[in-house]
Design a protein around this motif. Structure first.
Motif, PDB file in Angstrom:
ATOM      1  N   TRP A 141      53.190  47.812  31.532  1.00 57.20           N
ATOM      2  CA  TRP A 141      52.734  46.494  31.987  1.00 57.20           C
ATOM      3  C   TRP A 141      52.197  46.573  33.421  1.00 57.20           C
ATOM      4  O   TRP A 141      51.229  45.881  33.777  1.00 57.20           O
ATOM      5  CB  TRP A 141      53.883  45.493  31.912  1.00 57.20           C
ATOM      6  N   VAL A 142      52.816  47.414  34.227  1.00 58.31           N
ATOM      7  CA  VAL A 142      52.330  47.605  35.596  1.00 58.31           C
ATOM      8  C   VAL A 142      50.922  48.183  35.571  1.00 58.31           C
ATOM      9  O   VAL A 142      50.040  47.768  36.331  1.00 58.31           O
ATOM     10  CB  VAL A 142      53.281  48.525  36.383  1.00 58.31           C
ATOM     11  N   PHE A 143      50.703  49.145  34.665  1.00 52.90           N
ATOM     12  CA  PHE A 143      49.376  49.744  34.549  1.00 52.90           C
ATOM     13  C   PHE A 143      48.326  48.695  34.177  1.00 52.90           C
ATOM     14  O   PHE A 143      47.215  48.690  34.730  1.00 52.90           O
ATOM     15  CB  PHE A 143      49.385  50.857  33.508  1.00 52.90           C
ATOM     16  N   HIS A 144      48.661  47.826  33.238  1.00 52.41           N
ATOM     17  CA  HIS A 144      47.717  46.795  32.813  1.00 52.41           C
ATOM     18  C   HIS A 144      47.350  45.870  33.984  1.00 52.41           C
ATOM     19  O   HIS A 144      46.175  45.534  34.176  1.00 52.41           O
ATOM     20  CB  HIS A 144      48.312  45.977  31.663  1.00 52.41           C
ATOM     21  N   LEU A 145      48.351  45.483  34.748  1.00 53.04           N
ATOM     22  CA  LEU A 145      48.092  44.602  35.884  1.00 53.04           C
ATOM     23  C   LEU A 145      47.298  45.313  36.978  1.00 53.04           C
ATOM     24  O   LEU A 145      46.350  44.758  37.556  1.00 53.04           O
ATOM     25  CB  LEU A 145      49.416  44.092  36.459  1.00 53.04           C
ATOM     26  N   LEU A 146      47.676  46.561  37.239  1.00 52.78           N
ATOM     27  CA  LEU A 146      47.007  47.319  38.285  1.00 52.78           C
ATOM     28  C   LEU A 146      45.551  47.611  37.913  1.00 52.78           C
ATOM     29  O   LEU A 146      44.658  47.578  38.765  1.00 52.78           O
ATOM     30  CB  LEU A 146      47.766  48.621  38.546  1.00 52.78           C
ATOM     31  N   ALA A 147      45.314  47.880  36.635  1.00 47.10           N
ATOM     32  CA  ALA A 147      43.947  48.160  36.181  1.00 47.10           C
ATOM     33  C   ALA A 147      43.034  46.965  36.426  1.00 47.10           C
ATOM     34  O   ALA A 147      41.847  47.127  36.722  1.00 47.10           O
ATOM     35  CB  ALA A 147      43.947  48.530  34.699  1.00 47.10           C
ATOM     36  N   LEU A 148      43.585  45.754  36.319  1.00 47.23           N
ATOM     37  CA  LEU A 148      42.788  44.546  36.552  1.00 47.23           C
ATOM     38  C   LEU A 148      42.402  44.406  38.021  1.00 47.23           C
ATOM     39  O   LEU A 148      41.468  43.668  38.350  1.00 47.23           O
ATOM     40  CB  LEU A 148      43.570  43.307  36.110  1.00 47.23           C
ATOM     41  N   GLY A 149      43.104  45.100  38.896  1.00 46.70           N
ATOM     42  CA  GLY A 149      42.850  44.971  40.325  1.00 46.70           C
ATOM     43  C   GLY A 149      41.850  45.968  40.884  1.00 46.70           C
ATOM     44  O   GLY A 149      41.689  46.065  42.098  1.00 46.70           O
ATOM     45  N   LYS A 150      41.149  46.705  40.020  1.00 44.68           N
ATOM     46  CA  LYS A 150      40.242  47.743  40.520  1.00 44.68           C
ATOM     47  C   LYS A 150      39.116  47.165  41.382  1.00 44.68           C
ATOM     48  O   LYS A 150      38.522  47.885  42.186  1.00 44.68           O
ATOM     49  CB  LYS A 150      39.650  48.550  39.364  1.00 44.68           C
ATOM     50  N   GLY A 151      38.837  45.853  41.236  1.00 44.52           N
ATOM     51  CA  GLY A 151      37.824  45.222  42.075  1.00 44.52           C
ATOM     52  C   GLY A 151      38.211  45.208  43.546  1.00 44.52           C
ATOM     53  O   GLY A 151      37.357  45.014  44.420  1.00 44.52           O
ATOM     54  N   LEU A 152      39.501  45.407  43.825  1.00 38.26           N
ATOM     55  CA  LEU A 152      39.972  45.454  45.211  1.00 38.26           C
ATOM     56  C   LEU A 152      39.713  46.803  45.862  1.00 38.26           C
ATOM     57  O   LEU A 152      39.811  46.922  47.092  1.00 38.26           O
ATOM     58  CB  LEU A 152      41.477  45.163  45.260  1.00 38.26           C
ATOM     59  N   ARG A 153      39.373  47.805  45.033  1.00 33.33           N
ATOM     60  CA  ARG A 153      39.217  49.167  45.533  1.00 33.33           C
ATOM     61  C   ARG A 153      38.239  49.214  46.714  1.00 33.33           C
ATOM     62  O   ARG A 153      37.100  48.773  46.625  1.00 33.33           O
ATOM     63  CB  ARG A 153      38.723  50.074  44.413  1.00 33.33           C
ATOM     64  N   GLY A 154      38.716  49.734  47.849  1.00 32.49           N
ATOM     65  CA  GLY A 154      37.861  49.919  49.005  1.00 32.49           C
ATOM     66  C   GLY A 154      37.598  48.673  49.832  1.00 32.49           C
ATOM     67  O   GLY A 154      36.909  48.742  50.853  1.00 32.49           O
ATOM     68  N   THR A 155      38.137  47.521  49.412  1.00 36.76           N
ATOM     69  CA  THR A 155      37.923  46.294  50.175  1.00 36.76           C
ATOM     70  C   THR A 155      39.054  46.103  51.197  1.00 36.76           C
ATOM     71  O   THR A 155      40.039  46.850  51.206  1.00 36.76           O
ATOM     72  CB  THR A 155      37.882  45.062  49.257  1.00 36.76           C
ATOM     73  N   ALA A 156      38.934  45.068  52.005  1.00 37.72           N
ATOM     74  CA  ALA A 156      39.963  44.781  53.005  1.00 37.72           C
ATOM     75  C   ALA A 156      41.280  44.353  52.353  1.00 37.72           C
ATOM     76  O   ALA A 156      42.326  44.370  53.005  1.00 37.72           O
ATOM     77  CB  ALA A 156      39.472  43.690  53.952  1.00 37.72           C
TER      78      ALA A 156
END
Length: 324
Positions: A223-238
């Motif tokens: 479940w952590v993986f599923h949630l974290l995968a959704l956050g890839k748009g944050l990659r490299g941002t502030a």
């Protein structure tokens, strides 16, 4: 060499060690030195040294979904080598390596990598990749008509730097339905997945080996993986919670440095420095491993890059005069 063999024999006792040119045989038979690992695994398995069934090893190769045919053949050739090394050596001498199912042309390579980068981040990320490769290809056609060596190098290694394996990518791969389908196809009945990971916040390198010890996590990690995968748009941002970690800062820096390098190559490319430009574009190939191993390879790669860049910036006639 012989000194190393003697040291090993002295440590394990006479007759307790076997020496095989795994790299030479595997490269000749399969066409890639990376096949050495599975070749030696097959050899050790046939000697009864691997406490896992051959069926399980072959399933693991399939589950990994990377060079399945090559790895399967390498494992089997290793088993044969343990039974009749001379026969395998004869086969290697006249072998035609297995054709690798990889992109062959520049267009195929760019399309393959762009598709991966879209899944990795988004379409805009893939477009950024395509745009730089296309500009390199245009510059190469002007400077060296008929050659694609530089374009292929940039297409391969720019994609490698862009798709660094971070927390979001690990999560995306584990959350991918195809990953779970492949696992389900290997087992019957009820089963539970456990994950062995080294999260940066709670993992520290061994003071002696430098290796980070992994920790086991239960099925809830899915479940952590599923949630974290959704956050890839944050990659490299502030807002990226992992963005300030030294490894991530370094990976983003390497991308920016490579882009600046390629910009200079585009600007200065000429017939006299084309070969040097190809070597420069392939520098990321030398950056391998994780942790202290990666740090060492990065330092060596940057030193080599500096040497090549100095040569690239020096006109061919000036290099000739210096040689004289």
């Amino acid at each position: 060499g012989h000194t190393l063999q003697a040291a090993i024999e002295a440590a394990v006792g006479p007759g307790a060690a076997e020496f095989v040119d795994g790299t030479g045989l595997a490269t000749a038979l399969i066409g890639d030195s990376i096949a050495t690992n599975l070749f030696m695994l097959g050899y050790a398995y046939q000697r009864g040294l691997i406490p896992v069934s051959a069926a399980a090893i072959l399933r693991a190769i399939e589950l990994n979904r990377t060079a399945i045919t090559e790895n399967t053949h390498a494992f089997l050739w290793g088993r044969r080598a343990a039974l009749d090394l001379a026969a395998v050596a004869r086969a290697a001498a006249g072998a035609k390596p297995i054709a690798r199912a990889v992109p062959q042309t520049l267009d195929e390579l760019v399309a393959h990598r762009a598709q991966h980068l879209t899944r990795y981040q988004n379409a805009a990320y893939a477009a950024r990749y395509r745009h730089l490769v296309e500009r390199v290809a245009e510059a190469e056609r002007a400077a060296m008509p008929g050659s694609e060596a530089l374009s292929l190098a940039v297409a391969r290694y720019y994609a490698k730097l862009l798709a660094y394996k971070d927390e979001y990518e690990v999560a995306r791969l584990h959350a991918d339905p195809e990953f779970h389908d492949r696992i389900a196809a290997q087992f019957e009945g009820e089963y539970r997945l456990h994950y062995h990971l080294a999260p940066p916040a709670v993992s520290h390198p061994d003071p002696v080996t430098g290796r980070i010890k992994k920790t086991a996590f239960g099925p809830w990690m899915g479940w952590v993986f599923h949630l974290l995968a959704l956050g890839k748009g944050l990659r490299g941002t502030a807002f990226d919670p992992f963005g300030r970690m030294p490894e991530r800062v370094t990976e983003r820096r390497l991308i920016a440095e490579y882009e600046r390098l390629v910009e200079e190559i585009i600007e200065r490319l000429a017939p006299g420095n084309h070969a040097t430009a190809v070597s420069l574009a392939a520098i990321p190939e030398q950056i391998r491993g994780y942790g202290h191993v990666k740090d060492a390879s990065l330092a060596a790669a940057k030193q080599r890059e500096a040497e090549l860049l100095a040569a690239f910036r020096t006109p061919a006639d000036a290099r000739q005069r210096a040689a004289e």
